[in-house]
Design an enzyme around this catalytic site. Sequence first.
Site, mmCIF file in Angstrom:
data_model
loop_
_atom_site.group_PDB
_atom_site.id
_atom_site.type_symbol
_atom_site.label_atom_id
_atom_site.label_comp_id
_atom_site.label_asym_id
_atom_site.label_seq_id
_atom_site.Cartn_x
_atom_site.Cartn_y
_atom_site.Cartn_z
ATOM 1 N N GLY A 189 -14.895 7.597 4.954
ATOM 2 C CA GLY A 189 -15.104 6.185 5.239
ATOM 3 C C GLY A 189 -13.959 5.501 5.957
ATOM 4 N N HIS A 221 -2.118 0.667 0.747
ATOM 5 C CA HIS A 221 -1.929 -0.720 1.178
ATOM 6 C C HIS A 221 -1.856 -1.702 0.012
ATOM 7 C CE1 HIS A 221 -3.893 0.676 5.174
ATOM 8 N NE2 HIS A 221 -2.592 0.875 5.178
ATOM 9 N N CYS A 253 5.659 -12.020 -6.146
ATOM 10 C CA CYS A 253 6.498 -13.130 -5.687
ATOM 11 C C CYS A 253 7.348 -12.669 -4.513
ATOM 12 C CB CYS A 253 7.399 -13.635 -6.816
ATOM 13 S SG CYS A 253 8.577 -14.907 -6.274
ATOM 14 N N VAL A 287 -7.932 -1.936 -0.898
ATOM 15 C CA VAL A 287 -7.175 -2.763 -1.844
ATOM 16 C C VAL A 287 -8.081 -3.326 -2.932
ATOM 17 C CG1 VAL A 287 -5.434 -3.361 -0.115
ATOM 18 C CG2 VAL A 287 -7.448 -4.832 -0.371
#
Length: 314
Positions: free
Chosen positions: A260, A161, A169, A145
Amino acid sequence: MRLSYGLSFRSTKGPWVMNISQQCLRGSSGLFVPASPPLNPEKVKEFQRFITLSKKLLVMTGAGISTESGIPDYRSENVGLYARTSRRPIQHSDFVRSASIRQRYWARNFVGWPQFSSHRPNPAHWALSSWERLGKLHWLVTQNVDALHTKAGSQRLTELHGCMHRVLCLDCGAQTPRGALQERFRVLNPTWGAEAQGLAPDGDVFLSDEQVQSFQVPPCLRCGGPLKPDVVFFGDAVDPAKVDFVHNRVKEADALLVVGSSLQVYSGYRFILTARDKKIPIAILNIGPTRSDDLACLKLNSRCGELLPLIDPH
C-alpha cells in the site's frame, strides 16, 4: 470528482456532539480505495511462493493499507487528497513558525479526531499481525500515523513517521496522549462549533479561516510551549537513529514486501534502495504504479485486505 461528507461538530450546554452523514458512514471502508482489477490466480500463486520462501520477511506499509479502513490518502488515483482537492498537507516549517497556522491545524484536528481515532484495523492489518505471531514477519515498518497496526496487535513495529495518538511539546519534548489533549480542547472551547467541508488524511478535516479564528489552543502543561502531534510533517526529516535502525532491520531480512505505498516519499524509498543493494528480493502490493516497480520481482495491483488474508504464512 467532489465528495461531500456532512460532518459537523458542535457544542450545546450538554456534551459535545459529532454528526456524520449516513453517506459517509455507508461504505466508508471503500470510499477512498482506488479501482483495481480482479485477483489474478497465477499472481496469487507467485505471491504465495514469495512469502513461503522467506524466513525473515520485512514488510513496509503505506497509506494504501489504511484506505480500506476508511482513512483517505494523498496520492491514490481519483480518490486521494491530491485528486479530490487543491489543498495540500501542512508543512513542518509553517507549523513551527506560525501560531495562527498551529491554531488552524489544531481546530481542524479537534473536529476530525473523534472519527480518526475510532478507525479500526482491516483484514490486511490483522493478517500482518498474525504473520508476526507465527514467526513469518521479521519486522514491520509503517509510514502511517494512524496506529492501526498497533490496534491490530503488531509489536515488531517501527512507526517511521510517528503517530497521531501522541502529542509532543516543541520546547521541552514532553509527550502526552492525544486523547488527553482532546479533553483540554473541549474545556477551553465550550461554545465553539464548526461544520467540516470534507475529510483529509492524518486526522483532520477542512474548515474555513473564519471558523477557526476563535478556537483556543492549550500550551504544554509542563513548560507552556507549543504542542505538535508526534509525527513527521512534510518538509521535516525522520530521526536519523530511527532511519539507521530500519536500515539494519532491512539488512537482516531475506525478503522485503511493500504494502500500500507508491514509495514517492524518499523516507520510505531509501529502504528499497538498501534492499536492492543487498540483493534482497522485493515484492510490491499496491493499486497503481510505484517508484520501485522496476526493482520488484513481483508487482500486484490488488486490495491489501483482499489478498493478504489469502496467503498462508507458514
